[in-house]
Motif scaffolding. Structure first.
Motif, PDB file in Angstrom:
ATOM      1  N   PHE A  63       0.813  -1.220   0.000  1.00 23.09           N
ATOM      2  CA  PHE A  63       0.000   0.000   0.000  1.00 23.09           C
ATOM      3  C   PHE A  63       0.844   1.266   0.000  1.00 23.09           C
ATOM      4  CE2 PHE A  63      -2.429  -3.354   2.249  1.00 23.09           C
ATOM      5  CZ  PHE A  63      -3.342  -3.590   1.240  1.00 23.09           C
ATOM      6  N   CYS A  64       1.789   1.293  -0.920  1.00 24.22           N
ATOM      7  CA  CYS A  64       2.591   2.494  -1.146  1.00 24.22           C
ATOM      8  C   CYS A  64       1.683   3.540  -1.810  1.00 24.22           C
ATOM      9  CB  CYS A  64       3.783   2.161  -2.035  1.00 24.22           C
ATOM     10  SG  CYS A  64       4.821   3.570  -2.442  1.00 24.22           S
ATOM     11  N   LEU A  65       1.554   4.702  -1.188  1.00 18.97           N
ATOM     12  CA  LEU A  65       0.613   5.718  -1.637  1.00 18.97           C
ATOM     13  C   LEU A  65       1.222   6.619  -2.703  1.00 18.97           C
ATOM     14  CD1 LEU A  65      -0.660   6.674   1.935  1.00 18.97           C
ATOM     15  CD2 LEU A  65      -1.839   5.212   0.267  1.00 18.97           C
ATOM     16  N   ASP A  66       0.384   7.048  -3.663  1.00 13.78           N
ATOM     17  CA  ASP A  66       0.826   7.866  -4.808  1.00 13.78           C
ATOM     18  C   ASP A  66       1.910   7.149  -5.599  1.00 13.78           C
ATOM     19  OD1 ASP A  66      -0.991   9.723  -3.987  1.00 13.78           O
ATOM     20  OD2 ASP A  66       0.457  11.216  -3.325  1.00 13.78           O
ATOM     21  N   PHE A  67       1.663   5.886  -5.842  1.00 13.32           N
ATOM     22  CA  PHE A  67       2.660   4.973  -6.402  1.00 13.32           C
ATOM     23  C   PHE A  67       3.031   5.297  -7.850  1.00 13.32           C
ATOM     24  CE2 PHE A  67       3.074   1.077  -8.992  1.00 13.32           C
ATOM     25  CZ  PHE A  67       4.232   0.533  -8.456  1.00 13.32           C
ATOM     26  N   GLU A  68       2.033   5.521  -8.694  1.00 12.68           N
ATOM     27  CA  GLU A  68       2.273   5.642 -10.140  1.00 12.68           C
ATOM     28  C   GLU A  68       3.138   6.865 -10.466  1.00 12.68           C
ATOM     29  OE1 GLU A  68       2.213   4.086 -13.768  1.00 12.68           O
ATOM     30  OE2 GLU A  68       0.959   3.240 -12.188  1.00 12.68           O
ATOM     31  N   GLY A  69       4.179   6.643 -11.254  1.00 13.65           N
ATOM     32  CA  GLY A  69       5.010   7.740 -11.728  1.00 13.65           C
ATOM     33  C   GLY A  69       5.924   8.345 -10.688  1.00 13.65           C
ATOM     34  N   ALA A  70       6.108   7.685  -9.557  1.00 12.77           N
ATOM     35  CA  ALA A  70       6.973   8.230  -8.506  1.00 12.77           C
ATOM     36  C   ALA A  70       8.435   8.159  -8.923  1.00 12.77           C
ATOM     37  CB  ALA A  70       6.769   7.476  -7.195  1.00 12.77           C
ATOM     38  N   ASP A  71       9.184   9.188  -8.563  1.00  8.39           N
ATOM     39  CA  ASP A  71      10.614   9.225  -8.850  1.00  8.39           C
ATOM     40  C   ASP A  71      11.436   8.604  -7.722  1.00  8.39           C
ATOM     41  OD1 ASP A  71      10.690  10.991 -11.377  1.00  8.39           O
ATOM     42  OD2 ASP A  71       9.444  12.141  -9.988  1.00  8.39           O
ATOM     43  N   ALA A  72      10.810   8.480  -6.556  1.00  7.42           N
ATOM     44  CA  ALA A  72      11.478   7.878  -5.405  1.00  7.42           C
ATOM     45  C   ALA A  72      10.410   7.455  -4.404  1.00  7.42           C
ATOM     46  CB  ALA A  72      12.463   8.858  -4.766  1.00  7.42           C
ATOM     47  N   TYR A  73      10.847   6.696  -3.404  1.00  5.95           N
ATOM     48  CA  TYR A  73       9.925   6.196  -2.382  1.00  5.95           C
ATOM     49  C   TYR A  73      10.522   6.453  -1.001  1.00  5.95           C
ATOM     50  CZ  TYR A  73       8.591   3.587  -6.560  1.00  5.95           C
ATOM     51  OH  TYR A  73       8.243   3.249  -7.844  1.00  5.95           O
ATOM     52  N   ILE A  74       9.678   6.877  -0.083  1.00  7.60           N
ATOM     53  CA  ILE A  74      10.078   6.942   1.324  1.00  7.60           C
ATOM     54  C   ILE A  74       9.408   5.761   2.013  1.00  7.60           C
ATOM     55  CG2 ILE A  74       9.794   8.212   3.486  1.00  7.60           C
ATOM     56  CD1 ILE A  74      10.179  10.778   1.905  1.00  7.60           C
ATOM     57  N   VAL A  75      10.227   4.908   2.631  1.00  7.68           N
ATOM     58  CA  VAL A  75       9.757   3.634   3.166  1.00  7.68           C
ATOM     59  C   VAL A  75      10.129   3.529   4.637  1.00  7.68           C
ATOM     60  CG1 VAL A  75       9.843   1.131   2.888  1.00  7.68           C
ATOM     61  CG2 VAL A  75      10.139   2.619   0.887  1.00  7.68           C
ATOM     62  N   ALA A  76       9.194   3.042   5.444  1.00  9.06           N
ATOM     63  CA  ALA A  76       9.476   2.797   6.864  1.00  9.06           C
ATOM     64  C   ALA A  76       9.854   1.339   7.065  1.00  9.06           C
ATOM     65  CB  ALA A  76       8.252   3.131   7.706  1.00  9.06           C
ATOM     66  N   ASP A  77      10.931   1.101   7.839  1.00  7.06           N
ATOM     67  CA  ASP A  77      11.303  -0.281   8.146  1.00  7.06           C
ATOM     68  C   ASP A  77      10.576  -0.739   9.411  1.00  7.06           C
ATOM     69  OD1 ASP A  77      12.666   0.689  10.377  1.00  7.06           O
ATOM     70  OD2 ASP A  77      14.621   0.657   9.407  1.00  7.06           O
ATOM     71  N   VAL A  78      10.862  -1.938   9.858  1.00 11.01           N
ATOM     72  CA  VAL A  78      10.133  -2.513  10.990  1.00 11.01           C
ATOM     73  C   VAL A  78      10.371  -1.752  12.294  1.00 11.01           C
ATOM     74  CG1 VAL A  78       9.974  -4.831  10.028  1.00 11.01           C
ATOM     75  CG2 VAL A  78      12.017  -4.172  11.332  1.00 11.01           C
ATOM     76  N   SER A  79      11.459  -0.993  12.379  1.00 10.84           N
ATOM     77  CA  SER A  79      11.729  -0.206  13.580  1.00 10.84           C
ATOM     78  C   SER A  79      11.094   1.178  13.526  1.00 10.84           C
ATOM     79  CB  SER A  79      13.246  -0.049  13.769  1.00 10.84           C
ATOM     80  OG  SER A  79      13.797   0.814  12.784  1.00 10.84           O
ATOM     81  N   GLY A  80      10.527   1.523  12.366  1.00 10.12           N
ATOM     82  CA  GLY A  80       9.921   2.835  12.206  1.00 10.12           C
ATOM     83  C   GLY A  80      10.831   3.870  11.590  1.00 10.12           C
ATOM     84  N   ARG A  81      12.067   3.500  11.292  1.00  7.75           N
ATOM     85  CA  ARG A  81      12.982   4.456  10.662  1.00  7.75           C
ATOM     86  C   ARG A  81      12.645   4.587   9.183  1.00  7.75           C
ATOM     87  NH1 ARG A  81      19.666   4.532  10.712  1.00  7.75           N
ATOM     88  NH2 ARG A  81      19.838   6.680   9.930  1.00  7.75           N
ATOM     89  N   LEU A  82      12.829   5.786   8.650  1.00  6.33           N
ATOM     90  CA  LEU A  82      12.489   6.069   7.257  1.00  6.33           C
ATOM     91  C   LEU A  82      13.719   5.992   6.358  1.00  6.33           C
ATOM     92  CD1 LEU A  82      10.149   9.131   7.877  1.00  6.33           C
ATOM     93  CD2 LEU A  82       9.449   6.796   7.309  1.00  6.33           C
ATOM     94  N   HIS A  83      13.477   5.560   5.100  1.00  3.13           N
ATOM     95  CA  HIS A  83      14.547   5.423   4.114  1.00  3.13           C
ATOM     96  C   HIS A  83      14.056   5.949   2.773  1.00  3.13           C
ATOM     97  CE1 HIS A  83      16.578   2.599   6.903  1.00  3.13           C
ATOM     98  NE2 HIS A  83      15.339   2.244   7.185  1.00  3.13           N
ATOM     99  N   LEU A  84      14.982   6.517   2.022  1.00  2.82           N
ATOM    100  CA  LEU A  84      14.681   7.038   0.696  1.00  2.82           C
ATOM    101  C   LEU A  84      15.277   6.109  -0.353  1.00  2.82           C
ATOM    102  CD1 LEU A  84      13.560   9.477  -0.989  1.00  2.82           C
ATOM    103  CD2 LEU A  84      15.867  10.434  -0.870  1.00  2.82           C
TER     104      LEU A  84
END
Length: 363
Positions: free
Chosen positions: A150-171
């Protein structure tokens, strides 16, 4: 004390409403919904002309430096016409994440591009709310592994910000090696949602703040989803009232029947208090951070329940016509359904706020 919108916010609301009324008729939404990519270039161009992509980007990075309440006002208008454009992740969550937890290099690289519409960043944080079997992302040795749903605004994205299991964010950039992207089909065809699969995929961590920014993203996302539901609910109430003033049954307008009057009145009575709740939750996000999570949860859970009732009742007022594509009610109906469940359904969110308020212990 003035508890309403400021003059500038009223002007913003009216400008967005006029723009969307001209560029986003229902027939155009139907056309976009039939495509693999639901986004409308025409509507997106109009939205960019208003400066909406840069609303929450700080001024020093080329944005407007506005508040979450301003974004909530825009979200309500977008939902009112079920605009098929990215907003929640790319224009709200991503700028907040980068502004609050991005490095100086990440801010300089991405925020100006977001502000001028050159780049869009999708956001995947659903697993920090509820994780399905087999989902979840781990971070080891500078690389991500796992699945983000359920990655939001998925189509045409140039990058993704993702949370890991600890809650830390990654680009993660869209062209990263060993990244698999899969388009998901949901009930709401005016939005784009996807799945991200990582297999030792290179990623740039954002600042490690023990999940504080991820919690802020959840709060902001829930407020915007509540505002979106508010706009869709307003449209459905107006359509029910208009239809009851035109449709005749037994030689009378159905709006003259007491039962129909009660249905319309109850929709309005339940809907209208939601507006102040959503506005206050958005205000608290920027001005009362210690209460932001509590009011975001209240706004999300309450509007989810109220507007499910509104969606069902509006459809009932239309009778059998309410289920046809001719009326188009199903677009708003399904948008409300998506808003209700994304980032936690009412039951999940209420359990979370009960923990925050000390009513129950965390599981």
């Amino acid at each position: 004390m003035d508890f309403g919108l400021s003059q500038d916010q009223q002007m913003l609301r009216d400008a967005v409403a006029r723009c969307l009324a001209d560029t986003c008729p229902l027939d155009h939404v139907r056309e976009c919904a039939e495509l693999d990519n639901p986004y409308s270039d025409k509507v997106l161009g109009a939205v960019q002309d208003l400066g909406i992509p840069g609303m929450l980007v700080p001024e020093e990075h080329g944005g407007l430096g506005m508040t979450l309440l301003d974004a909530a006002i825009v979200a309500e208008q977008l939902a009112y016409v079920i605009a098929p454009v990215p907003f929640l992740a790319s224009h709200v969550l991503a700028p907040i994440a980068l502004s609050e937890a991005g490095s100086e290099e990440q801010k300089a690289q991405w925020l100006p591009k977001i502000a001028n519409g050159e780049a869009r960043i999708a956001v995947a944080i659903s697993e920090t709310v509820e994780a399905r079997d087999g989902a979840g992302v781990s971070f080891t040795g500078g690389k991500l592994s796992g699945t983000a749903l359920f990655c939001l605004d998925f189509e045409g994205a140039d990058a993704y910000i993702v949370a890991d299991v600890s809650g830390r964010l990654h680009l993660v950039t869209a062209d990263a090696l060993k990244l698999e992207t899969i388009r998901l089909t949901t009930i709401d065809r005016t939005r784009s949602v996807g799945e991200l699969r990582f297999e030792q995929t290179e990623a740039e961590p954002l600042v490690d703040d023990n999940g504080a920014t991820t919690a802020r993203l959840r709060d902001a996302g829930r407020v915007i989803l509540a505002a979106d539901s508010l706009g869709a609910g307003q449209a459905m109430i107006e359509k029910a009232v208009d239809y009851s003033g035109q449709r005749e049954q037994f030689g009378r307008l159905i709006g003259s029947f007491q039962a129909v009057k009660h249905m319309c009145a109850e929709m309005a009575a339940r809907h209208e208090p939601c507006r102040s709740l959503v506005w206050y939750a958005a205000h608290a996000f920027d001005s009362i951070p210690e209460d932001a999570s509590i009011f975001a949860c209240h706004a999300k859970s309450h509007t989810g329940e109220v507007h499910r009732f509104v969606a069902r009742t509006s459809t009932e007022v239309h009778g059998g016509m309410g289920f046809t594509d001719l009326m188009g009610l199903h677009y708003w109906f399904k948008r409300i359904g998506f808003d209700r469940q994304a980032l936690g359904g009412p039951e999940t969110v209420r359990a979370e706020v009960a923990v925050l308020q000390g009513w129950i212990k965390a599981p």
